[in-house]
Design a protein around this motif. Sequence first.
Motif, PDB file in Angstrom:
ATOM      1  N   HIS A  25       0.830  -1.210   0.000  1.00 39.48           N
ATOM      2  CA  HIS A  25       0.000   0.000   0.000  1.00 39.48           C
ATOM      3  C   HIS A  25       0.861   1.255   0.000  1.00 39.48           C
ATOM      4  O   HIS A  25       2.063   1.194   0.290  1.00 39.48           O
ATOM      5  N   ASP A  81       0.711   5.116   1.874  1.00 34.19           N
ATOM      6  CA  ASP A  81       0.042   5.641   3.063  1.00 34.19           C
ATOM      7  C   ASP A  81      -1.007   6.695   2.734  1.00 34.19           C
ATOM      8  O   ASP A  81      -1.979   6.851   3.475  1.00 34.19           O
ATOM      9  N   TRP A 131       9.124   6.063  10.772  1.00 30.33           N
ATOM     10  CA  TRP A 131       8.939   4.670  11.211  1.00 30.33           C
ATOM     11  C   TRP A 131      10.172   4.239  12.005  1.00 30.33           C
ATOM     12  O   TRP A 131      11.306   4.424  11.543  1.00 30.33           O
ATOM     13  N   SER A 147       3.957  -4.862   5.394  1.00 27.43           N
ATOM     14  CA  SER A 147       4.537  -5.508   6.577  1.00 27.43           C
ATOM     15  C   SER A 147       5.078  -6.866   6.173  1.00 27.43           C
ATOM     16  O   SER A 147       4.444  -7.574   5.383  1.00 27.43           O
ATOM     17  N   ARG A 199       6.592  -7.887  17.050  1.00 32.86           N
ATOM     18  CA  ARG A 199       7.409  -6.838  16.419  1.00 32.86           C
ATOM     19  C   ARG A 199       6.773  -5.497  16.783  1.00 32.86           C
ATOM     20  O   ARG A 199       5.679  -5.186  16.311  1.00 32.86           O
TER      21      ARG A 199
HETATM   22  O1  LIG Z   1       5.252  -1.631  10.303  1.00 33.68           O
HETATM   23  C1  LIG Z   1       4.628  -2.195   9.432  1.00 33.68           C
HETATM   24  O2  LIG Z   1       4.481  -3.403   9.403  1.00 33.68           O
HETATM   25  C2  LIG Z   1       3.977  -1.430   8.320  1.00 33.68           C
HETATM   26  C3  LIG Z   1       3.798  -0.035   8.666  1.00 33.68           C
HETATM   27  C4  LIG Z   1       3.066   0.677   7.595  1.00 33.68           C
HETATM   28  O3  LIG Z   1       2.600   0.117   6.666  1.00 33.68           O
HETATM   29  C5  LIG Z   1       2.922   2.109   7.662  1.00 33.68           C
HETATM   30  O4  LIG Z   1       3.504   2.757   8.516  1.00 33.68           O
HETATM   31  O5  LIG Z   1       2.207   2.630   6.819  1.00 33.68           O
END
Ligand SMILES: O=C(O)CCC(=O)C(=O)O
Length: 279
Positions: free
Chosen positions: A136, A138, A152, A230, A239
Amino acid sequence: MSSPLTNEQVATFARDGFLVLPSFYEPEEVETIQCGVHSIISLLIEQHQLSIEQPDFTPETFDAGYQALIAHDRALGGVVYDAVKQIPAFIRLVASAQHEAVVRQLRNTDAPAVAAGGYGIRIDNPGEEKFRAGWHQDYPAQFRSLDGLVFWSSLVPMTWELGPVEFCVGSHQDGLAPVRESDADNPDKTGAYGLTLADEGERVAKYEKAAPLTQPGDLVLVDFLTLHRSGENRANRSRWSMQMRWFNFAEPTGKRLGWPGSFAAGNDLRTVHPEIVVD
Ligand SMILES: O=C(O)CCC(=O)C(=O)O
């Protein structure tokens, strides 16, 4: 603080749509958040009078007791998930001056903004599929502005078994991708988790992939248009990772729409951006 990134880092982000910044955060910034998680787990163990051993806090074992807690009652995992995003040290990090400086520099803006409801701490439990994010971008799940950024950062040392986030390198350069609002293969995935790329197979195949194995304190900066997903957690612990989203009040699409939020704010993708929804 006015320009925290080097020219080379800015260029790498512009080319790849994500950027790894090792040791971006101070150890104490991370440890205070981990300590907050430890104390929430401890409060729940006590409240439910569970015979779960929880050692004193260390950064390495901050989540000790969590696997036993969710094995006792998975719903308590949801309680932890909702609670941890309200840890004061986490909120301070979300809105920190260092994040603001990065947004100002990377987006060349004097109008940076924190995405309300766009921050949290993911807890990806071993073997769970329901909340795993498929490929995806965001933006359709967040809106606010097309040039938003995700900060992140993992709270645990990332390993292949824990399923690191995977990125399609340079995919942000191809703009907004068309989506379907539900995932035919995973009907229990709803809202943002149900969004799937209309042409996922061909689209994702075009790009080189990267899945950085980061440490607590490292930052991965992600463009709102970069395709990512992910990994699958096949380890024996959860996690834990932080997502902190910012955007730019001055970006034309966000400004025209009035900087709305997406699913978490109760808005419908089809109403705000009908042009990217495929039936
Ligand atoms: O940490 C993840 O597994 C994915 C995080 C993610 O998709 C996001 O931050 O948009």
